[in-house]
Motif scaffolding. Structure first.
Motif, mmCIF file in Angstrom:
data_model
loop_
_atom_site.group_PDB
_atom_site.id
_atom_site.type_symbol
_atom_site.label_atom_id
_atom_site.label_comp_id
_atom_site.label_asym_id
_atom_site.label_seq_id
_atom_site.Cartn_x
_atom_site.Cartn_y
_atom_site.Cartn_z
ATOM 1 N N ASP A 2 0.812 -1.210 0.000
ATOM 2 C CA ASP A 2 0.000 0.000 0.000
ATOM 3 C C ASP A 2 0.849 1.265 0.000
ATOM 4 O O ASP A 2 0.402 2.321 -0.403
ATOM 5 N N ASP A 3 2.107 1.142 0.465
ATOM 6 C CA ASP A 3 3.001 2.295 0.485
ATOM 7 C C ASP A 3 3.276 2.830 -0.912
ATOM 8 O O ASP A 3 3.661 3.977 -1.084
ATOM 9 N N TYR A 4 3.112 1.985 -1.914
ATOM 10 C CA TYR A 4 3.400 2.394 -3.291
ATOM 11 C C TYR A 4 2.142 2.430 -4.144
ATOM 12 O O TYR A 4 2.208 2.346 -5.363
ATOM 13 N N LYS A 5 1.009 2.591 -3.505
ATOM 14 C CA LYS A 5 -0.263 2.671 -4.201
ATOM 15 C C LYS A 5 -0.363 4.005 -4.945
ATOM 16 O O LYS A 5 0.014 5.055 -4.424
ATOM 17 N N THR A 6 -0.875 3.963 -6.135
ATOM 18 C CA THR A 6 -1.049 5.169 -6.939
ATOM 19 C C THR A 6 -2.292 5.912 -6.468
ATOM 20 O O THR A 6 -3.345 5.321 -6.279
ATOM 21 N N LYS A 7 -2.128 7.216 -6.279
ATOM 22 C CA LYS A 7 -3.252 8.062 -5.879
ATOM 23 C C LYS A 7 -3.002 9.477 -6.392
ATOM 24 O O LYS A 7 -1.887 9.807 -6.809
ATOM 25 N N VAL A 44 0.027 9.105 -9.020
ATOM 26 C CA VAL A 44 1.388 8.606 -8.855
ATOM 27 C C VAL A 44 1.505 8.047 -7.436
ATOM 28 O O VAL A 44 0.720 8.402 -6.559
ATOM 29 N N SER A 45 2.454 7.203 -7.218
ATOM 30 C CA SER A 45 2.756 6.771 -5.858
ATOM 31 C C SER A 45 3.540 7.898 -5.198
ATOM 32 O O SER A 45 4.646 8.224 -5.634
ATOM 33 N N SER A 46 2.968 8.497 -4.170
ATOM 34 C CA SER A 46 3.668 9.606 -3.514
ATOM 35 C C SER A 46 4.987 9.129 -2.906
ATOM 36 O O SER A 46 5.974 9.860 -2.918
ATOM 37 N N ASN A 47 5.026 7.896 -2.405
ATOM 38 C CA ASN A 47 6.279 7.381 -1.835
ATOM 39 C C ASN A 47 7.353 7.187 -2.899
ATOM 40 O O ASN A 47 8.530 7.457 -2.655
ATOM 41 N N MET A 48 6.962 6.733 -4.071
ATOM 42 C CA MET A 48 7.946 6.567 -5.150
ATOM 43 C C MET A 48 8.462 7.928 -5.612
ATOM 44 O O MET A 48 9.652 8.097 -5.857
#
Length: 131
Positions: A2-7, A44-48
């Motif tokens: 979930d850390d790399y989920k696109t939002k 985009v994935s905010s973490n990425m």
């Protein structure tokens, strides 16, 4: 994962958060970070995005000359958004430019002990952008 989920994210907010992480390091090395970000919201994935920008900023700071400005720029283009980090630092030899994004590549291998890095930062950025 979930850390790399696109939002949907606000790019300016992400850029501001990452720049804040480097405030103390920049102050001690007499480096200033400025941002010129055009308004953008996209999936985009905010973490990425944070990881990629953090790696780019870390490199820019690590190789910057003292009393310099690093600029984080974001611009809307026809069908994409361009985010870049610019600064003044050591010159990159022409033959090294094609290898910069290879895993473990270092222009000056002797800097490895000094910086503590593994030479993976830019290859991670490349992987994140390509995904």
């Amino acid at each position: 994962m979930d850390d790399y989920k696109t939002k949907a994210v606000d790019v300016e907010v992400i850029v501001h958060e990452v720049i804040d992480l480097y405030y103390i390091k920049c102050k001690s090395e007499k480096i200033r970070i400025e941002k010129e970000i055009e308004d953008a919201h996209f999936l985009v994935s905010s973490n990425m995005l944070k990881q990629a920008l953090s790696n780019l900023l870390d490199n820019a700071i690590q190789y910057a000359v003292e009393d310099t400005v690093i600029r984080v720029k974001g611009q809307n283009r026809k069908d994409h958004y361009v985010l870049c980090v610019e600064g003044k630092g050591q010159k990159i030899p022409l033959e090294a430019k094609t290898k910069l994004f290879e895993r473990f590549y270092r222009i000056d291998p002797s800097r490895n002990r000094e910086s503590g890095g593994s030479g993976l930062g830019l290859s991670i950025v490349k992987k994140l952008v390509e995904d």
